[in-house]
Design an enzyme around this catalytic site. Structure first.
Site, PDB file in Angstrom:
ATOM      1  N   LYS A  13     119.431 -36.077   0.292  1.00 38.43           N
ATOM      2  CA  LYS A  13     119.043 -34.672   0.520  1.00 38.43           C
ATOM      3  C   LYS A  13     119.251 -34.281   1.991  1.00 38.43           C
ATOM      4  CE  LYS A  13     114.773 -35.324  -0.925  1.00 38.43           C
ATOM      5  NZ  LYS A  13     114.810 -36.769  -1.222  1.00 38.43           N
ATOM      6  N   ARG A  88     107.681 -30.611  -4.799  1.00 39.24           N
ATOM      7  CA  ARG A  88     107.659 -32.014  -5.178  1.00 39.24           C
ATOM      8  C   ARG A  88     106.669 -32.279  -6.302  1.00 39.24           C
ATOM      9  NH1 ARG A  88     109.461 -34.725  -0.304  1.00 39.24           N
ATOM     10  NH2 ARG A  88     109.420 -36.931  -0.679  1.00 39.24           N
TER      11      ARG A  88
HETATM   12  P1  AP5 Z   1     119.079 -39.320   3.232  1.00 39.59           P
HETATM   13  O1  AP5 Z   1     119.992 -38.158   3.338  1.00 39.59           O
HETATM   14  O2  AP5 Z   1     118.226 -39.642   4.395  1.00 39.59           O
HETATM   15  O3  AP5 Z   1     118.190 -39.227   1.898  1.00 39.59           O
HETATM   16  P2  AP5 Z   1     116.959 -38.280   1.538  1.00 39.59           P
HETATM   17  O4  AP5 Z   1     117.171 -37.857   0.115  1.00 39.59           O
HETATM   18  O5  AP5 Z   1     116.783 -37.215   2.564  1.00 39.59           O
HETATM   19  O6  AP5 Z   1     115.784 -39.349   1.561  1.00 39.59           O
HETATM   20  P3  AP5 Z   1     114.324 -39.243   2.181  1.00 39.59           P
HETATM   21  O7  AP5 Z   1     113.838 -40.662   2.295  1.00 39.59           O
HETATM   22  O8  AP5 Z   1     114.279 -38.406   3.401  1.00 39.59           O
HETATM   23  O9  AP5 Z   1     113.569 -38.532   1.012  1.00 39.59           O
HETATM   24  P4  AP5 Z   1     112.079 -38.468   0.782  1.00 39.59           P
HETATM   25  O10 AP5 Z   1     112.005 -37.398  -0.220  1.00 39.59           O
HETATM   26  O11 AP5 Z   1     111.446 -39.770   0.415  1.00 39.59           O
HETATM   27  O12 AP5 Z   1     111.434 -38.166   2.237  1.00 39.59           O
HETATM   28  P5  AP5 Z   1     110.880 -36.868   2.931  1.00 39.59           P
HETATM   29  O13 AP5 Z   1     111.198 -36.970   4.353  1.00 39.59           O
HETATM   30  O14 AP5 Z   1     111.226 -35.651   2.174  1.00 39.59           O
HETATM   31  O15 AP5 Z   1     119.981 -40.594   2.857  1.00 39.59           O
HETATM   32  C1  AP5 Z   1     119.418 -41.888   2.754  1.00 39.59           C
HETATM   33  C2  AP5 Z   1     120.396 -42.943   3.344  1.00 39.59           C
HETATM   34  O16 AP5 Z   1     121.543 -42.993   2.500  1.00 39.59           O
HETATM   35  C3  AP5 Z   1     120.930 -42.612   4.764  1.00 39.59           C
HETATM   36  O17 AP5 Z   1     121.088 -43.812   5.487  1.00 39.59           O
HETATM   37  C4  AP5 Z   1     122.295 -41.963   4.486  1.00 39.59           C
HETATM   38  O18 AP5 Z   1     123.185 -42.142   5.572  1.00 39.59           O
HETATM   39  C5  AP5 Z   1     122.735 -42.727   3.234  1.00 39.59           C
HETATM   40  N1  AP5 Z   1     123.590 -41.921   2.364  1.00 39.59           N
HETATM   41  C6  AP5 Z   1     123.489 -40.588   2.073  1.00 39.59           C
HETATM   42  N2  AP5 Z   1     124.452 -40.222   1.212  1.00 39.59           N
HETATM   43  C7  AP5 Z   1     125.152 -41.373   0.931  1.00 39.59           C
HETATM   44  C8  AP5 Z   1     126.279 -41.656   0.097  1.00 39.59           C
HETATM   45  N3  AP5 Z   1     126.850 -40.692  -0.628  1.00 39.59           N
HETATM   46  N4  AP5 Z   1     126.730 -42.915   0.031  1.00 39.59           N
HETATM   47  C9  AP5 Z   1     126.150 -43.906   0.778  1.00 39.59           C
HETATM   48  N5  AP5 Z   1     125.101 -43.707   1.602  1.00 39.59           N
HETATM   49  C10 AP5 Z   1     124.614 -42.454   1.664  1.00 39.59           C
HETATM   50  O19 AP5 Z   1     109.287 -37.060   2.739  1.00 39.59           O
HETATM   51  C11 AP5 Z   1     108.616 -38.118   3.407  1.00 39.59           C
HETATM   52  C12 AP5 Z   1     107.155 -38.119   3.008  1.00 39.59           C
HETATM   53  O20 AP5 Z   1     106.523 -36.887   3.432  1.00 39.59           O
HETATM   54  C13 AP5 Z   1     106.847 -38.204   1.505  1.00 39.59           C
HETATM   55  O21 AP5 Z   1     106.873 -39.538   1.039  1.00 39.59           O
HETATM   56  C14 AP5 Z   1     105.436 -37.598   1.481  1.00 39.59           C
HETATM   57  O22 AP5 Z   1     104.485 -38.533   1.956  1.00 39.59           O
HETATM   58  C15 AP5 Z   1     105.531 -36.481   2.484  1.00 39.59           C
HETATM   59  N6  AP5 Z   1     105.954 -35.194   1.900  1.00 39.59           N
HETATM   60  C16 AP5 Z   1     107.105 -34.503   2.195  1.00 39.59           C
HETATM   61  N7  AP5 Z   1     107.189 -33.387   1.453  1.00 39.59           N
HETATM   62  C17 AP5 Z   1     106.095 -33.363   0.674  1.00 39.59           C
HETATM   63  C18 AP5 Z   1     105.629 -32.464  -0.337  1.00 39.59           C
HETATM   64  N8  AP5 Z   1     106.339 -31.378  -0.677  1.00 39.59           N
HETATM   65  N9  AP5 Z   1     104.457 -32.767  -0.955  1.00 39.59           N
HETATM   66  C19 AP5 Z   1     103.737 -33.848  -0.628  1.00 39.59           C
HETATM   67  N10 AP5 Z   1     104.107 -34.747   0.319  1.00 39.59           N
HETATM   68  C20 AP5 Z   1     105.285 -34.510   0.956  1.00 39.59           C
END
Ligand code: AP5
Ligand code: MG
Length: 217
Positions: A13, A88
């Site tokens: 994402k 989410r």
């Molecule tokens: P990346 O692009 O970083 O993936 P992502 O989908 O953004 O993963 P996140 O870990 O950020 O998602 P998340 O939803 O767990 O975390 P968030 O920050 O939203 O890619 C991942 C890796 O893969 C990178 O190394 C990239 O280079 C590689 N990659 C990408 N595309 C690729 C490809 N095609 N091929 C190979 N490699 C590739 O949330 C964090 C925390 O915040 C949550 O756990 C929760 O505690 C809290 N939170 C956030 N929003 C909410 C909400 N709405 N409600 C409640 N709690 C929330």
């Protein structure tokens, strides 16, 4: 252009939101990045959120909905925005429907990045993040391409937090997709190709036809 990027932790994402932000010149609204900024600044919200994120659990719907209500009212969202990490839960999706109605906006597309669990685990275990601008990079990347910062591992990418993150996604976030499928808004993208291949598929889904060239202005 109002978009939702939907997918599991590690589905890409953030990576694809960077491309869309550069391409369309609209803000990337990432609730995880917003929470990590609060943690870094040591605000009361950050202090409350820190152990929740570290454990891989979700912050409460009330807090998250309040955060998005404030963010979407800012003038930079007027031409559109890319939502990453919200909604989410089903209550978040319902609150967002109400807010979009109040703002007289609607979503153009929900992009679902579909990646299997083995690949998610592989990506998260090696991911590196820029502590300054939050851009994410694959393993062994030396420094942030945007600002030169030294890259770090995210606290919730440690093995003990990754499993609960995926479990809570399956339990609470998978039902959000059904919320949008009914409206015919969802484009399902196979997240297994290269980053550029996936960018092209997303732009095709969003535009009908487009090339992943970067905006120059
Ligand atoms: P990346 O692009 O970083 O993936 P992502 O989908 O953004 O993963 P996140 O870990 O950020 O998602 P998340 O939803 O767990 O975390 P968030 O920050 O939203 O890619 C991942 C890796 O893969 C990178 O190394 C990239 O280079 C590689 N990659 C990408 N595309 C690729 C490809 N095609 N091929 C190979 N490699 C590739 O949330 C964090 C925390 O915040 C949550 O756990 C929760 O505690 C809290 N939170 C956030 N929003 C909410 C909400 N709405 N409600 C409640 N709690 C929330
Ligand atoms: Mg992300």
């Amino acid at each position: 252009m109002n978009l939702v990027l939907y997918g599991a932790p590690g589905s890409g994402k953030g990576t694809q939101a960077n491309m869309l932000r550069d391409h369309f010149g609209i803000p990337h609204i990432a609730t995880g990045d917003m929470l990590r900024a609060e943690i870094q600044a040591g605000t009361p919200l950050g202090q409350k959120a820190q152990p929740i994120l570290a454990a891989g659990h979700y912050v409460s719907d009330d807090i998250m909905i309040g955060m998005i209500r404030n963010r979407l009212r800012r003038p930079d969202c007027e031409p559109g925005f890319i939502m990453d990490g919200f909604p989410r839960t089903v209550p978040q999706a319902e609150a967002l429907d109400l807010l979009m109605g109040e703002l007289e906006k609607r979503f153009d597309r929900v992009i679902y990045l579909k990646v299997d669990v083995d690949e998610l685990l592989h990506r998260l275990s090696g991911r590196l993040v820029c502590p300054t601008c939050q851009r994410t990079y694959p393993p062994a990347t030396a420094a942030c391409a945007a600002d030169g910062s030294e890259l770090v591992q995210r606290e919730d990418d440690k093995p003990e937090a990754v499993k609960p993150r995926i479990e809570i996604y399956l339990e609470k976030t998978v039902p959000v997709l059904d919320h949008y499928r009914g409206g015919g808004l969802v484009s399902e993208i196979d997240g297994r190709g290269t980053i550029d291949e996936i960018s092209l598929q997303i732009l095709t889904a969003v535009n009908g036809s487009a090339t992943p060239t970067r905006r120059t202005a």
